[in-house]
Scaffold this motif. Structure first.
Motif, mmCIF file in Angstrom:
data_model
loop_
_atom_site.group_PDB
_atom_site.id
_atom_site.type_symbol
_atom_site.label_atom_id
_atom_site.label_comp_id
_atom_site.label_asym_id
_atom_site.label_seq_id
_atom_site.Cartn_x
_atom_site.Cartn_y
_atom_site.Cartn_z
ATOM 1 N N ALA A 133 2.213 6.105 -7.248
ATOM 2 C CA ALA A 133 1.206 6.992 -7.829
ATOM 3 C C ALA A 133 1.791 8.382 -8.072
ATOM 4 O O ALA A 133 1.509 9.027 -9.085
ATOM 5 C CB ALA A 133 -0.010 7.070 -6.913
ATOM 6 N N GLU A 134 2.632 8.847 -7.133
ATOM 7 C CA GLU A 134 3.292 10.150 -7.333
ATOM 8 C C GLU A 134 4.329 10.083 -8.441
ATOM 9 O O GLU A 134 4.349 10.924 -9.349
ATOM 10 C CB GLU A 134 3.947 10.615 -6.034
ATOM 11 C CG GLU A 134 4.748 11.902 -6.211
ATOM 12 C CD GLU A 134 5.314 12.450 -4.917
ATOM 13 O OE1 GLU A 134 6.429 13.014 -4.951
ATOM 14 O OE2 GLU A 134 4.643 12.349 -3.867
ATOM 15 N N VAL B 163 0.847 -1.204 0.000
ATOM 16 C CA VAL B 163 0.000 0.000 0.000
ATOM 17 C C VAL B 163 0.880 1.251 0.000
ATOM 18 O O VAL B 163 0.649 2.191 -0.782
ATOM 19 C CB VAL B 163 -0.963 0.007 1.204
ATOM 20 C CG1 VAL B 163 -1.631 1.373 1.344
ATOM 21 C CG2 VAL B 163 -2.030 -1.075 1.047
ATOM 22 N N THR B 164 1.897 1.271 0.854
ATOM 23 C CA THR B 164 2.792 2.435 0.900
ATOM 24 C C THR B 164 3.595 2.560 -0.398
ATOM 25 O O THR B 164 3.820 3.664 -0.895
ATOM 26 C CB THR B 164 3.742 2.356 2.110
ATOM 27 O OG1 THR B 164 4.400 1.070 2.128
ATOM 28 C CG2 THR B 164 2.974 2.524 3.408
ATOM 29 N N LEU B 165 4.026 1.413 -0.948
ATOM 30 C CA LEU B 165 4.737 1.444 -2.229
ATOM 31 C C LEU B 165 3.855 2.042 -3.319
ATOM 32 O O LEU B 165 4.309 2.880 -4.111
ATOM 33 C CB LEU B 165 5.166 0.027 -2.625
ATOM 34 C CG LEU B 165 5.743 -0.120 -4.041
ATOM 35 C CD1 LEU B 165 7.076 0.598 -4.159
ATOM 36 C CD2 LEU B 165 5.902 -1.597 -4.413
ATOM 37 N N LEU C 243 13.376 5.305 -2.330
ATOM 38 C CA LEU C 243 14.486 6.238 -2.141
ATOM 39 C C LEU C 243 14.417 7.367 -3.166
ATOM 40 O O LEU C 243 14.699 8.530 -2.851
ATOM 41 C CB LEU C 243 15.825 5.506 -2.262
ATOM 42 C CG LEU C 243 16.264 4.674 -1.065
ATOM 43 C CD1 LEU C 243 17.525 3.890 -1.403
ATOM 44 C CD2 LEU C 243 16.506 5.555 0.164
ATOM 45 N N SER C 244 14.025 7.026 -4.393
ATOM 46 C CA SER C 244 13.929 8.032 -5.450
ATOM 47 C C SER C 244 12.896 9.092 -5.110
ATOM 48 O O SER C 244 13.103 10.287 -5.366
ATOM 49 C CB SER C 244 13.560 7.358 -6.781
ATOM 50 O OG SER C 244 14.570 6.471 -7.184
ATOM 51 N N LEU C 245 11.766 8.662 -4.545
ATOM 52 C CA LEU C 245 10.735 9.620 -4.153
ATOM 53 C C LEU C 245 11.287 10.621 -3.140
ATOM 54 O O LEU C 245 11.100 11.840 -3.272
ATOM 55 C CB LEU C 245 9.533 8.888 -3.563
ATOM 56 C CG LEU C 245 8.403 9.776 -3.030
ATOM 57 C CD1 LEU C 245 7.744 10.537 -4.169
ATOM 58 C CD2 LEU C 245 7.372 8.961 -2.269
ATOM 59 N N VAL D 24 5.267 7.417 4.423
ATOM 60 C CA VAL D 24 4.911 6.383 3.443
ATOM 61 C C VAL D 24 6.146 5.723 2.815
ATOM 62 O O VAL D 24 6.303 4.498 2.885
ATOM 63 C CB VAL D 24 3.964 6.966 2.365
ATOM 64 C CG1 VAL D 24 3.958 6.100 1.113
ATOM 65 C CG2 VAL D 24 2.549 7.082 2.931
ATOM 66 N N PRO D 25 7.064 6.461 2.186
ATOM 67 C CA PRO D 25 8.224 5.783 1.592
ATOM 68 C C PRO D 25 9.154 5.153 2.629
ATOM 69 O O PRO D 25 9.754 4.099 2.360
ATOM 70 C CB PRO D 25 8.940 6.895 0.819
ATOM 71 C CG PRO D 25 8.473 8.166 1.440
ATOM 72 C CD PRO D 25 7.077 7.908 1.887
ATOM 73 N N ILE D 26 9.273 5.751 3.812
ATOM 74 C CA ILE D 26 10.167 5.187 4.836
ATOM 75 C C ILE D 26 9.653 3.838 5.327
ATOM 76 O O ILE D 26 10.414 2.872 5.477
ATOM 77 C CB ILE D 26 10.336 6.178 6.012
ATOM 78 C CG1 ILE D 26 11.168 7.386 5.554
ATOM 79 C CG2 ILE D 26 10.998 5.490 7.207
ATOM 80 C CD1 ILE D 26 11.251 8.494 6.582
ATOM 81 N N VAL D 27 8.348 3.736 5.583
ATOM 82 C CA VAL D 27 7.759 2.463 6.008
ATOM 83 C C VAL D 27 7.972 1.400 4.942
ATOM 84 O O VAL D 27 8.352 0.256 5.231
ATOM 85 C CB VAL D 27 6.252 2.635 6.298
ATOM 86 C CG1 VAL D 27 5.559 1.276 6.442
ATOM 87 C CG2 VAL D 27 6.047 3.455 7.566
ATOM 88 N N SER D 28 7.753 1.767 3.685
ATOM 89 C CA SER D 28 7.935 0.810 2.593
ATOM 90 C C SER D 28 9.381 0.340 2.490
ATOM 91 O O SER D 28 9.652 -0.847 2.264
ATOM 92 C CB SER D 28 7.492 1.451 1.269
ATOM 93 O OG SER D 28 7.419 0.497 0.240
#
Length: 457
Positions: free
Chosen positions: A64-65, A57-59, A363-365, A387-391
């Motif tokens: 989406a961004e 979900v976080t990924l 990491l790119s985000l 979101v990206p850190i959890v993923s």
């Protein structure tokens, strides 16, 4: 060759994106996830399914961004190329290609076994070969034709998973769910189950690779991605609970056809639903097989178009505008894997490649938010940077899970990426095509194709 001659046709809308996302994953409900039950038991597998569900979900929120910011066929490679340069982009692209090419082998193996189960006279390897050829032809004909077939397969497959779940619920045994050791392998058992829990969601990340073929990627891609992953989380929890509740963890962990086994064991061995599940399970396998071919071909096409892989892999069919060599070559390699390895081992290779790409994309985000705060972002991932850190954290934990299941395959994966890095420095970095869309949309200042500093177009 001009970049206009290497552009893909725009035909997809939000419903098709949802269908393609669910369709490429749906076979995971029918086959593969159950191999993790031996170490984890039901409770451990449910925990693993929930943890991996959060990761996906976080990924997907991150994707989406990224996909609306960079709507190119390169997907994961395009994101990391812009954020971290050519080597990072190439490594991510290799991870995605490895995931889907090997995933195709797993799906084809599963489909071959389902065909053999339904018609014992047909050899599963022969069935796998025929299915490969059929879907090669479908994909060469075009993505719109494939999407139509996929929507039919998805509708049937999801409908039968729901039928299985609600038909089996009244017969669930609490003893089979919670009897004996709740988590036979303890924490390491849950950890070992993570790659197999991934099989309930894996391949969702292929959707950004279709951005270049969307009619309106800015509006349609976030809707399609998020609706698909929420659908899959619900299906995953239902399937794990009902299957184990009917068949028990120990017996289910050994089955190539776990849903049919669950009905036969927990309801009625002569139930009409057993045959339906076998037939539709095959449809699910075909749905995921077709989606995986689409994904690896688009990633291979993008890497070739940009010069990282040999040029012939980005050749397009003149009439259909489909990347036929990127379909045929990796697929043929995947079929060799079908002959060499059992599906439960192939899953460890596919998930490792996937997890490498997940870490790099998240990491790119973060990097792009810091380095390019003014970059156009039609959709922004909520709860950033959580979101990206959890993923990333869950992806790193899952990356090392194969150590607990099969250390040999962990080191095989390390060797594959080591060879890829050597290849990049020896060949790929000297052949980068600056006219490719992903390269034109590179970072504002960074390493050029021969190491010089350049500005983006």
């Amino acid at each position: 060759m001009s970049s206009n001659n290497l552009e893909l046709k725009k035909v997809l809308g939000p419903l098709q994106i949802w269908g393609l996302g669910v369709g490429i994953v749906i076979s995971g409900s029918y086959f593969g996830w159950n191999y993790g039950l031996a170490e984890s038991g039901f409770v451990g597998m449910l925990i693993a399914t929930a943890v991996i569900g959060i990761m996906y979900v976080t990924l997907c929120l991150s994707l989406a961004e990224l996909s609306t910011t960079m709507p190119h066929a390169g997907g994961a490679y395009a994101f990391t190329r812009r954020a971290m340069g050519p080597l990072a982009g190439f490594i991510t692209g290799i991870g995605v290609t490895l995931e889907f090419a090997v995933g195709t082998a797993v799906f084809t193996s599963g489909a071959g076994y389902y065909v053999h189960f339904l018609i014992p006279a047909i050899d599963p390897i022969l069935a796998a070969a025929v299915l490969y050829v059929f879907f090669f032809i479908v994909h060469i004909l075009g993505v719109n034709e494939y999407a139509t077939i996929e929507m039919i397969l998805v509708t049937i497959s999801v409908g039968v998973v729901l039928l299985f779940s609600f038909y089996g619920m009244p017969h669930i045994s609490a003893d089979k769910l919670f009897g004996g050791d709740l988590i036979p392998g303890g924490i390491s058992g849950i950890w070992a189950a993570l790659p197999y829990a991934m099989w309930l969601y894996i391949c969702m990340e292929m959707l950004p690779m279709l951005s270049e073929e969307c009619r309106d990627p800015v509006k349609d891609m976030p809707k399609g991605i998020m609706r698909a992953i929420y659908t899959l989380v619900i299906l995953a929890i239902l399937v794990v609970t009902v299957t184990v509740g009917l068949g028990g963890a120990e017996g289910t962990s050994k089955e190539a056809n776990p849903l049919s086994y669950a009905i036969a064991t927990g309801v009625n061995e002569n139930s009409w639903l057993i045959s339906v599940l076998s037939v539709v399970g095959l449809f699910g396998m075909l749905s995921s097989l077709a989606g995986a071919i689409l994904a690896y071909s688009r990633q291979t096409f993008a890497l070739s178009r940009a010069g990282y892989l040999p040029k012939f892999l980005s050749k397009l069919n003149k009439k259909r505008r489909t990347p036929y060599m990127a379909i045929l070559v990796p697929g043929s390699v995947g079929f060799i894997f079908v002959l060499m390895f059992n599906p439960d081992r192939l899953i460890l290779i596919a998930t490792f490649g996937a997890l490498v790409s997940y870490i790099m994309m998240n990491l790119s985000l973060i990097i792009l938010r810091i380095k390019e705060p003014n970059l156009a972002r039609p959709y922004k991932a909520p709860l950033y940077p959580i979101v990206p850190i959890v993923s990333i954290i869950i992806s790193i934990l899952a990356l090392f899970s194969s150590v607990f299941k099969d250390p040999t395959f962990f080191f095989i994966n390390i060797a594959i990426f080591t060879v890829a890095i050597v290849y990049f420095y020896v060949w790929a970095r000297h052949h980068i095509n600056s006219d490719a869309p992903e390269e034109q949309f590179s970072i504002i200042t960074g390493e050029g194709e021969n190491g010089e500093i350049k500005e983006s177009v």
